[in-house]
Design an enzyme around this catalytic site. Sequence first.
Site, PDB file in Angstrom:
ATOM      1  N   LYS A 127       0.800  -1.127   0.073  1.00 16.22           N
ATOM      2  CA  LYS A 127      -0.133   0.105  -0.067  1.00 16.22           C
ATOM      3  C   LYS A 127       0.951   1.362   0.099  1.00 16.22           C
ATOM      4  CE  LYS A 127      -3.794  -2.435   2.185  1.00 16.22           C
ATOM      5  NZ  LYS A 127      -4.446  -2.745   3.797  1.00 16.22           N
TER       6      LYS A 127
ATOM      7  N   GLN B 287      -4.963  -1.421   9.899  1.00 13.47           N
ATOM      8  CA  GLN B 287      -4.600  -2.726   9.096  1.00 13.47           C
ATOM      9  C   GLN B 287      -5.390  -3.705  10.106  1.00 13.47           C
ATOM     10  OE1 GLN B 287      -3.356  -3.356   6.159  1.00 13.47           O
ATOM     11  NE2 GLN B 287      -4.024  -5.579   6.339  1.00 13.47           N
TER      12      GLN B 287
ATOM     13  N   ASP C  45     -11.508   3.180   4.382  1.00 18.31           N
ATOM     14  CA  ASP C  45     -11.830   1.638   4.351  1.00 18.31           C
ATOM     15  C   ASP C  45     -13.261   1.566   4.231  1.00 18.31           C
ATOM     16  OD1 ASP C  45      -9.941  -0.257   3.799  1.00 18.31           O
ATOM     17  OD2 ASP C  45      -9.617  -0.381   6.018  1.00 18.31           O
TER      18      ASP C  45
END
Lengths: 287, 287
Positions: free
Chosen positions: A52, A96, A119
């Site tokens: 990422k 994460q 997200d």
Amino acid sequence: MARILDGKAIAAAVKQDLAMEIAQLRECGVQPKLVVVLVGDDAASASYVRSKERLARELGMEAEVIRLAADVSEVELLRQIELQNADDAVDALLVQLPLPDHIDTDRVLAAVDPNKDVDGFHPQNIGRYAMGSPLVWPCTTAGILEILVRSSVPLAGQTAVVVGRSRIVGWPTAQLLLAHNATVVQCHSRTKDLTEFTRQADILVVAAGQAGLIGVDDVREGAVVIDVGINRVDGRLVGDVDFDSVVAKAGAITPVPGGVGPLTVAMLMKNTVRLARLRRLTKGDER
Amino acid sequence: MARILDGKAIAAAVKQDLAMEIAQLRECGVQPKLVVVLVGDDAASASYVRSKERLARELGMEAEVIRLAADVSEVELLRQIELQNADDAVDALLVQLPLPDHIDTDRVLAAVDPNKDVDGFHPQNIGRYAMGSPLVWPCTTAGILEILVRSSVPLAGQTAVVVGRSRIVGWPTAQLLLAHNATVVQCHSRTKDLTEFTRQADILVVAAGQAGLIGVDDVREGAVVIDVGINRVDGRLVGDVDFDSVVAKAGAITPVPGGVGPLTVAMLMKNTVRLARLRRLTKGDER
């Protein structure tokens, strides 16, 4: 023989568009910034986070990884999130997953500023699914839409069957297809006769995490099949769909690997750019 | 001949249970309080609000109606909501809809303290639908569940078809049925062959607002039919289902009037009591 929906090629096109968009934003003085919080030293998580970070920089964005020890307290983790929420240079903040057991994941996700929730997992963003208008859709769900749209698959009035109702993929994907006016059938582990439903699908999204769950008899002739599963069988990566048999009957199908997978990180970048735009260039009303 | 699911009788049973529960709460020093904010002088809204106030008092709760002029500013309305949010004696706060055009309904609904959001319309509460665990479900949706549960209709593994996807009824009802492990088909105005889906339903919920939308050929033998529609035809109230023909084929059916309708106000009371319990008697973890 089904058309193969090439996730790598679509992801490459997304990235190319993004690089251009980011270059334009930088000319306006906006450099989007993504911050990833990584707790602990799980090898898979660390590798995802690295890719990422790498892609964000490759596309001209700023990226920062905040690494915290596996035994970090929830209070300290929440404090770190607060700091990023308060930092005006940060556009997108991702924690994460999975988090260690001693940390309440729901509480952590709800602590992220909804306007930086890249997200799409903040309860307030989820609440906007209902209206079909979250700030961003979760990355895998957004990737599925990207594949469908770039492959000119019509959605309105089509029968879309989603197998799996996880909060991360299945459920938001069902909501997204509904927002695009598909008739949506939400199946899951408690569905009695799965085949009865999957055979009705114009668009079949399978996100159950079970190798070989969907065979040729479960699919309607000409259907568009999106396989989100990633399973390791005899050292080989396979999806939830028996690709070799279904490819002969479906109208279009995503392979595993090389289907939905490559889109997920690309859509994280696209979501970051969108949040940067919304937060920096528009009025509150568009949020 | 279908079993008639008598909403009046079920609502009466709910109220009886609630009166007892409220009496017990008062013995513990907790008197649940519902506040309704009514803007303008629409006759229908005023009449709904009066019946809410009356029933709350009848059951032993406190009830207060805050009446604001039709031309009240959004700022003043938001200030009134803030006052109620801050008042520790208030357990449940409802803003009667519809609001005048000059007011942003979404902003107003989002201003209600989520822990006092008795209608279940706050984005944070909607976000919890995804996990099947909102603090409360919207009143009509909760009423549908009450009818199904008190009539011993099994939900897990059943095929539930919901016609209509409004934010107030159809969509939350689909989410509730999913939370109870039904396989859920969400139909709406863009669905192509509605009959194809409704005929598969073990449980059919119709909330489209269209008289006669569902006839006998649209229903499976033995299905449980929940009719949420309220339409006025030739001066008579009818639902979305052609009751007279469907009653001969369905296994169970709610009439209109006297089906879902009577449950809605009763569930508002049940939601109020639930919020009072959560806020006053339990720790934050259960919220």
